[in-house]
Write a protein that holds these residues in place. Sequence first.
Motif, short mmCIF file in Angstrom:
data_model
loop_
_atom_site.label_atom_id
_atom_site.label_comp_id
_atom_site.label_asym_id
_atom_site.label_seq_id
_atom_site.Cartn_x
_atom_site.Cartn_y
_atom_site.Cartn_z
N ASP A 52 0.79 -1.23 0.00
CA ASP A 52 0.00 0.00 0.00
C ASP A 52 0.82 1.28 0.00
N LEU A 53 1.99 1.25 0.58
CA LEU A 53 2.80 2.46 0.70
C LEU A 53 3.07 3.11 -0.66
N LEU A 54 3.23 2.29 -1.68
CA LEU A 54 3.51 2.83 -3.01
C LEU A 54 2.30 3.52 -3.64
N HIS A 55 1.13 3.20 -3.17
CA HIS A 55 -0.08 3.69 -3.82
C HIS A 55 -0.74 4.86 -3.11
N ASP A 56 -0.17 5.31 -2.01
CA ASP A 56 -0.82 6.39 -1.26
C ASP A 56 -0.40 7.78 -1.74
N ASN A 60 8.00 8.96 -0.34
CA ASN A 60 9.16 9.71 -0.78
C ASN A 60 10.36 9.28 0.07
N PRO A 61 10.96 8.12 -0.26
CA PRO A 61 12.04 7.60 0.58
C PRO A 61 13.32 8.40 0.43
N SER A 62 14.16 8.31 1.43
CA SER A 62 15.48 8.92 1.34
C SER A 62 16.31 8.14 0.34
N LEU A 63 17.40 8.72 -0.10
CA LEU A 63 18.27 8.06 -1.05
C LEU A 63 18.83 6.76 -0.46
#
Length: 91
Positions: A52-56, A60-63
Amino acid sequence: ARKTLNAYLMQCQRVPTSEPDIVQLLEQCAGHDSSFVNIRRYGEYLAPYTNDLLHDGGFNPSLGTARAALNSAQTILDFVLLRMKKNGGEN
């Protein structure tokens, strides 16, 4: 990584159950080849990023996090491709 695990299961003539998460796919693969337990930790690391995290829209993860996720996915890919090659297309 998920698609690679699905491909491995298909090569083994096994059908993944419904829409399993990456850890469940690894468990299904381990049911055919116990060496898959050795890469479970990479699947556990990726699990939050493949669901789900990808679809919300707010992901915006850190490098550093992105690199670690990429390395985990690459490790799974390399492992599965080696297992598939070892199987030689046979069950």
